[in-house]
Design an enzyme around this catalytic site. Structure first.
Site, PDB file in Angstrom:
ATOM      1  N   ASP A 168     -25.057 -12.962  24.380  1.00 44.13           N
ATOM      2  CA  ASP A 168     -24.023 -12.728  23.553  1.00 44.13           C
ATOM      3  C   ASP A 168     -24.444 -13.636  22.203  1.00 44.13           C
ATOM      4  OD1 ASP A 168     -21.912 -13.141  21.779  1.00 44.13           O
ATOM      5  OD2 ASP A 168     -20.599 -12.794  23.513  1.00 44.13           O
ATOM      6  N   TYR A 217     -18.969 -11.250  11.853  1.00 44.56           N
ATOM      7  CA  TYR A 217     -17.910 -12.091  11.057  1.00 44.56           C
ATOM      8  C   TYR A 217     -18.129 -13.531  11.059  1.00 44.56           C
ATOM      9  CZ  TYR A 217     -15.262 -11.745  15.348  1.00 44.56           C
ATOM     10  OH  TYR A 217     -15.194 -11.698  16.848  1.00 44.56           O
ATOM     11  N   LYS A 218     -18.978 -14.345  11.900  1.00 37.64           N
ATOM     12  CA  LYS A 218     -19.094 -15.513  11.964  1.00 37.64           C
ATOM     13  C   LYS A 218     -20.152 -16.341  11.001  1.00 37.64           C
ATOM     14  CE  LYS A 218     -17.479 -15.828  16.884  1.00 37.64           C
ATOM     15  NZ  LYS A 218     -16.012 -16.251  16.592  1.00 37.64           N
ATOM     16  N   ARG A 249     -13.127 -28.424  16.829  1.00 36.55           N
ATOM     17  CA  ARG A 249     -14.416 -27.714  16.358  1.00 36.55           C
ATOM     18  C   ARG A 249     -14.689 -27.801  14.767  1.00 36.55           C
ATOM     19  NH1 ARG A 249     -15.472 -21.947  18.892  1.00 36.55           N
ATOM     20  NH2 ARG A 249     -14.071 -21.471  17.215  1.00 36.55           N
ATOM     21  N   PHE A 309     -17.149 -17.119  26.688  1.00 38.78           N
ATOM     22  CA  PHE A 309     -15.966 -16.475  25.916  1.00 38.78           C
ATOM     23  C   PHE A 309     -15.292 -15.541  26.827  1.00 38.78           C
ATOM     24  CE2 PHE A 309     -13.684 -14.090  22.732  1.00 38.78           C
ATOM     25  CZ  PHE A 309     -13.166 -15.015  22.063  1.00 38.78           C
TER      26      PHE A 309
END
Length: 416
Positions: free
Chosen positions: A202, A227-228, A376, A130
């Site tokens: 990560d 938050y995922k 996705r 990322f």
């Protein structure tokens, strides 16, 4: 409806009927007219959060005021919530702290790892990482006169055979944020340790989606977001894991007052707190931190092995739907079919990905796309159903057949 569609719909119904985790969907406040397959970017609202936040705002803040730092446990929240996250990532208590953003936690971990290997000159990161992970690796390297080497996980072993003695730390993610490919954490961690390097993982696309075993694997550092798959809400705090064996030597590059051994002594000089508390920096964002704490209750009584089993069933089902229904229309799977190499989202490649994502949203299916051509489809075993994925495949089939030619429609905003 064609025979293929009927067969897949019936299969979805059978799989959902046998789903032991189906009641967990009631732990979320999901809109009834939406198929939500973007929890790998922002988890939906857990049912426990609104009441918890209302109490924090109206009683704890509104009535108890500053006394809440003591009376309602605000001061201990970063460590308490860190331990709650630790239970999901295979970390014993006292090794995980929550409160700062993922980027801050990542900068802290990279800097601390480099400081623990002062005689080594290389930081290794994934060229497909990322962007923030790549940017911060470069930033830390520049500040410490190090060199960044961008090495795909598949190429780590031969790279370490040649350069391992110079590597201070290896920074990877278990799940590729674009493709959904799952890497072998044990093999990569062991490879780095054999040459004396430290490992930073990560966990943003892994924590809450699959079983993790940081202590068992001997991981040195890990970071992640709230938050995922942890469903803590937009901008929810991140977290940092530091293995206990590194606590005494751990040096944070950001010496804030919350990480001081005696924060209210207001000493002239900094002295780190014992243990993981030294990784605290500034005053924690209490509203978002306590929203995250309430959100984590969706995992109460849940076995992550069951979550993983259902996730694999969901992604396998969708890959089968894509192969049968969507491949003739130009869709190509990017996510590996091998379940041992698959995270909790499926990526499909199509040249009109942006237009198709917009078309699905117009039909009540929310996914996301990653430039230039990847769609996705995120699944969360706590609330996603096989019927959700069948609906997504069927509507994507319709959108593709009906999509006009020409340039994509104007974006509804900067977020994709």
């Amino acid at each position: 409806m064609t025979t293929a569609l009927t067969t897949r719909e019936e299969q979805a119904a059978r799989l959902d009927a046998a789903d032991s985790l189906a009641p967990l969907r009631e732990r979320f406040l999901l809109p009834g007219d939406v198929v939500y397959l973007d929890g790998n970017s922002l988890g939906p609202l857990p049912a426990a959060v609104p009441a918890a936040l209302a109490d924090v705002v109206s009683r704890q803040w509104g009535t108890d005021l500053i006394r809440s730092w003591n009376d309602n446990g605000w001061w201990e929240a970063p460590l308490r919530i860190g331990d709650a996250i630790g239970s999901l990532i295979g970390a014993a208590p006292g090794q995980t702290v929550a409160g700062d953003s993922t980027s801050v936690q990542l900068f802290t971990a990279l800097s601390a790892a480099a400081a623990l290997r002062p005689d080594r000159t290389l930081l290794v990161t994934d060229p497909g990482h990322f962007p923030t992970d790549r940017y911060l690796a470069q930033a830390v390297a520049e500040r410490r006169a190090l060199e960044v080497r961008r090495v795909p996980p598949a190429d780590l072993a031969p790279f370490l055979a040649a350069e391992g003695a110079r590597v201070a730390a290896v920074s990877y993610a278990p799940v590729d944020f674009r493709t959904g490919e799952l890497y072998d954490m044990r093999a990569l961690t062991d490879a780095a340790h054999r040459v004396g390097a430290l490992v930073l993982w990560d966990l943003c696309h892994a924590a809450g989606a699959l079983p993790l075993h940081l202590d068992t694997l001997g991981v040195d550092f890990a970071v992640g977001c709230g938050y995922k798959f942890l469903n803590g809400g937009p901008g929810a705090p991140g977290y940092l894991y530091v293995a206990r064996r590194h606590h005494d030597a751990f040096e944070t590059p950001l010496t804030g007052w919350n990480g001081h051994a005696d924060p209210f002594g207001l000493s002239r000089e900094y002295a780190p707190a014992p243990g993981i508390a030294r990784a605290r920096i500034g005053t924690p964002p209490i509203l978002s931190l306590l929203a995250l704490e309430a959100a984590l209750t969706v995992f109460d009584g849940v076995d992550m092995a069951d979550v993983r089993a259902k996730s694999l069933s969901l992604t396998a089902f969708f890959l089968d739907c894509a192969g049968e229904l969507l491949a003739p229309l130009g869709f190509a799977p990017v996510t590996p079919s091998d379940p041992a190499r698959r995270g909790s989202h499926v990526a499909l490649r199509h040249p009109h990905a942006r237009r198709l994502a917009r078309g699905l949203a117009d039909r009540g299916v929310i996914i996301d796309m990653r430039a230039p051509d990847i769609l996705r489809f995120g699944v969360n075993a706590l609330y996603t159903t096989h019927q959700d994925l069948f609906s997504a495949a069927r509507r994507l089939l319709d959108v593709t057949r009906e999509a006009p030619q020409g340039p994509p429609p104007p974006s509804s905003g900067p977020v994709t």
